[in-house]
Design an enzyme around this catalytic site. Structure first.
Site, mmCIF file in Angstrom:
data_model
loop_
_atom_site.group_PDB
_atom_site.id
_atom_site.type_symbol
_atom_site.label_atom_id
_atom_site.label_comp_id
_atom_site.label_asym_id
_atom_site.label_seq_id
_atom_site.Cartn_x
_atom_site.Cartn_y
_atom_site.Cartn_z
ATOM 1 N N GLU A 266 0.849 -1.210 0.020
ATOM 2 C CA GLU A 266 0.017 0.211 -0.113
ATOM 3 C C GLU A 266 0.789 1.197 0.119
ATOM 4 O OE1 GLU A 266 -2.860 -0.402 -0.846
ATOM 5 O OE2 GLU A 266 -3.321 -2.298 -0.370
ATOM 6 N N HIS A 269 1.485 2.044 -3.520
ATOM 7 C CA HIS A 269 0.515 2.961 -4.180
ATOM 8 C C HIS A 269 0.490 4.384 -3.592
ATOM 9 C CE1 HIS A 269 -1.784 -0.199 -6.229
ATOM 10 N NE2 HIS A 269 -1.972 -1.057 -4.961
ATOM 11 N N GLU A 295 -0.363 -0.525 -10.063
ATOM 12 C CA GLU A 295 -0.137 -1.832 -9.244
ATOM 13 C C GLU A 295 1.317 -2.037 -9.535
ATOM 14 O OE1 GLU A 295 -2.180 -3.396 -7.376
ATOM 15 O OE2 GLU A 295 -1.322 -5.511 -7.150
#
Lengths: 503, 503
Positions: A266, A269, A295
């Protein structure tokens, strides 16, 4: 924007202003969604659903406004500087995809997906695909209709896929996924046959310690906490804008490496989001390129950094400190890269088997959408493919075709971007390693700044200036290819599992 | 709604649908605001400002839509059942107040108030009213213009006041505030002259203990955590809907009774919100009546319950447990009701002196708006009034006329609702005590349910069915009056400070 503006018609400013307003509404909706997942008390759902749906509806109305179409027509008839042309290209793409779909269909899809969620949950709890099947059937019909409105001449699945990845065509995606399947299935077979005993981390690791380590890890990696925060959520995600890109994670007290990997994922991201241009906030130049590139950023940090030997050589003392373990760097590296024998669940999969989970979903949803597979047949086909690709067979639908939320959202065409992102991660990491001096050394020393900068300069800061394929070529000097990922996977796991280099 | 609908024209449904959508946007904005105050990282401001302003603009456009005016005209020409008539009355009121003000003026006020906040902060930090004065001057001009658009024949201050309290006219408000001033100033003088030594709670009380006690207190009072949450914020507030009404509080480690009082105050607000009809969510029948009634709920719980002898007789063991104190109920009751000698700050004021803080602000802003007072004169007038009413004089503007955020928001006319709410709290509490058997006994026993129910039935559940004055008469059997509050204050504090009962 720095471009000379003298030649740009007024319609451009009008278009941009309207688009920005729509973006702000979309971003407001992301906050409502984050709050719903992380903070909202359980009985808040009915009101929140109405709030989100009102904000969505207003955003939609702004984007499909006839004025937008007229401004686009005018601007497309003008010679524009590159940035403005990119903005017009991106808004046109969204306008066409939204304006061509009747509002009633949009609303119906929204209603059916909203009703689908509890049906899916119930079906999963009672382990009964047949109660969810009629909903899937209905969503497939609606999504076929949706695709038909957008482009009646195209393969409906290709149209849906382009909602998530607009600029890699489906043939490219399919070729890449086939190559992955054909090379990873035998690699995983060999790994299992090798019967190597990679180190495992065992014990109980309290959530508080894991949270403290997650926070320190984010700081060490360069996460900007002044523009983000870390919380826990049942299904980890990241969301937000370049001003406020938040991360969530979750903890399993027996699997501290899983939650660390999830946190780093995460982070990847969020670091993309934090790297978008603040000056261009609200415009396509300040938005992420699409799900494949997004991604790629999470997978690059999760796997190429967070599961590398160099990382663990530097990081293991910190892990040992927090968890009272006495791991050597090599033990930690092994533990972070174990390939599971019997895992049925995608979100718990290791770096290799993960792609077979994706590929079987891709194959099933393609056939469903084409009408080549009956919805009732999904459990059998799912289980057969699991057996064929991974040598294991789910005993329940809950552990099989009911495990993912995506189809209940009507998100057919989304799954491939997970694997494509991993493939791109390997290609980008290879390019970064060519250009950042001593990258391995730096990762070992905990100096993540240079990699971060390379990614910001070559990926994040571009927003939507380039299409996905252009961005890949500009950043890596080559077209999008699975070569780097396959070489990386075979070399890394071949060494870890002592496979014959000549296989 | 249970009313027979056969006679209601279709325009009613159209109107309601549009109004509901606007309400959902407004509620979405409340979530954005809550997040900004409680969760948002510090650099999130620029993006959040754009998101909130986009949501507000869309809400405004829905409410001032010409269709709304046409539907209202049609419905007002029809005989409607009572509930529908109330809905039309409330939407008409908002429509007129919004549609009559030009969008450019709304935008200018929004820009100037947005710029005003840092100017006010800086002026307060540097203790310099003169740097804030031009902004106040500009906001007064804009707000006069705003009031002129809404009703050119009315006193502009009355028009602004009605933004916060639509149904108690300004004469009533003024008469009540004058009575408060004329009775509380001598009461406070007497209290000071009595020189009584009420018990004080002294020591250091860690935030964690205060937070745990705050949580347990909310639970004991009947706060529904499934439809709310408790967090900390620099300026405590509550916000949300009947599905999700949240509370914030703050802690001063040397003043555990202050933060407890503040928590109970916000509980009172939240319990009103939680008591609104869920079936009527989105419509005026599911919205709070206005700021006077809202404040009556917070003050009732804060003062009439949380600062009562009965409450402390029941609650003191819990307080002692959390804080390792050995207070008797009487000591706690005294400590919770001390009247401060030298407090200059409104938000730290006790139950009595609070109203003089409000009254001086009311008098100043009325004169400012009428043009009877120069902005430059505010510090001198403020300090003179503080001396006249409370016998103390601020040494700095930061501790005087720069302490409140309200004027930087352009919120002239807001302050009176604080005192009017306290006055109404006393009137409502008296009525509840008449109708709920053994209310004191129940509070002592920690049985808050019956009071809660009485308030829900008589206040919360009505939403905006009645105007404020109607609601007060229905709930209490009398028109709005300061009698109950003054009797309560003189009797309670007379006893606490041993004043002559005949004063």
């Amino acid at each position: 924007m720095a471009t000379e503006r003298s030649s740009v018609p007024e319609a451009y400013d009008d278009l941009l202003e309207q688009y920005e307003r729509a973006t702000y509404l979309g971003d407001a909706n992301m906050v409502l969604s984050w709050d719903q997942e992380v903070m909202m008390p359980e009985e808040g759902t009915p009101a929140r659903a109405k709030q989100r749906s009102a904000v969505s509806a207003m955003q939609h109305e702004l984007l499909v406004d006839d004025d937008v179409g007229a401004w686009l027509d005018e601007l497309e008839a003008t010679e524009l500087p590159a940035e403005e042309a990119a903005v017009v290209r991106e808004i046109r793409r969204q306008y066409d995809r939204k304006a061509r779909v009747p509002t009633e269909l949009v609303e119906e899809i929204s209603e059916v997906t909203s009703d689908a969620h509890p049906v899916w949950q119930e079906a999963r709890e009672t382990d009964d695909w047949s109660t969810f099947a009629p909903t899937v059937e209905r969503l497939l019909e609606l999504k076929r209709e949706y695709a038909e409105h957008i482009d009646p001449d195209a393969d409906p699945y290709a149209v849906l896929f382009a909602d998530y990845e607009p600029y890699l065509d489906l043939e490219t995606a399919e070729r890449v996924l086939e190559r992955l399947r054909d090379r990873l299935v035998p690699l995983i077979d060999d790994i299992r046959a090798a019967d190597a005993d990679l180190h495992a981390v065992e014990g109980t690791f309290p959530e508080d310690d894991q949270l403290a380590l997650a926070r320190e890890t984010l700081e060490a990696l360069g996460y900007d906490f002044d523009r983000g925060r870390l919380d826990t959520a049942p299904h980890p995600f990241s969301s937000g804008t370049q001003f406020d890109a938040r991360v969530t994670t979750r903890f399993d007290e027996s699997e501290p490496l899983d939650s660390l990997g999830s946190t780093v994922h995460e982070f990847g991201h969020a670091t993309y989001t934090q790297g978008l241009s603040t000056d261009d906030y609200g415009t396509p130049l300040g938005e992420h390129r699409g799900l494949t590139v997004h991604e790629s950023q999470s997978r690059l940090w999760e796997n190429h950094v967070g599961r590398s030997r160099a990382f663990w050589e530097g990081f293991v003392p910190r892990f040992n400190d927090y968890h009272g373990t006495g791991l050597t760097p090599e033990q930690a590296y092994e533990a972070a890269n174990r390939v599971y024998e019997d895992n049925l669940i995608r979100v718990e999969a290791d770096e290799l088997t993960y792609h077979l989970h994706i590929i079987l979903r891709f194959e099933i949803e393609r056939d469903l959408l084409a009408g080549d597979l009956d919805v009732a047949e999904v459990p059998a086909v799912w289980n057969d493919k699991m057996e064929e690709y991974l040598g294991i067979r789910p005993e329940t639908d809950a552990d099989g075709c009911l495990q993912d939320i995506h189809w209940s959202h009507g998100s057919f065409g989304y799954f491939p971007t997970y694997s494509l992102g991993s493939v791109l991660a390997a290609q980008l990491y290879d390019a970064a390693a060519d250009e950042v001096a001593d990258l391995d050394e730096k990762i070992r020393a905990g100096e993540f700044g240079p990699l971060h900068e390379w990614l910001t300069d070559n990926v994040h800061a571009h927003g939507r200036r380039h299409t996905t394929d252009e961005l890949v070529e500009e950043a890596t000097g080559e077209p999008f290819t699975a070569d780097f990922f396959l070489d990386y996977a075979e070399s890394k796991f071949g060494a870890l599992y002592g496979l014959d280099a000549a296989r």
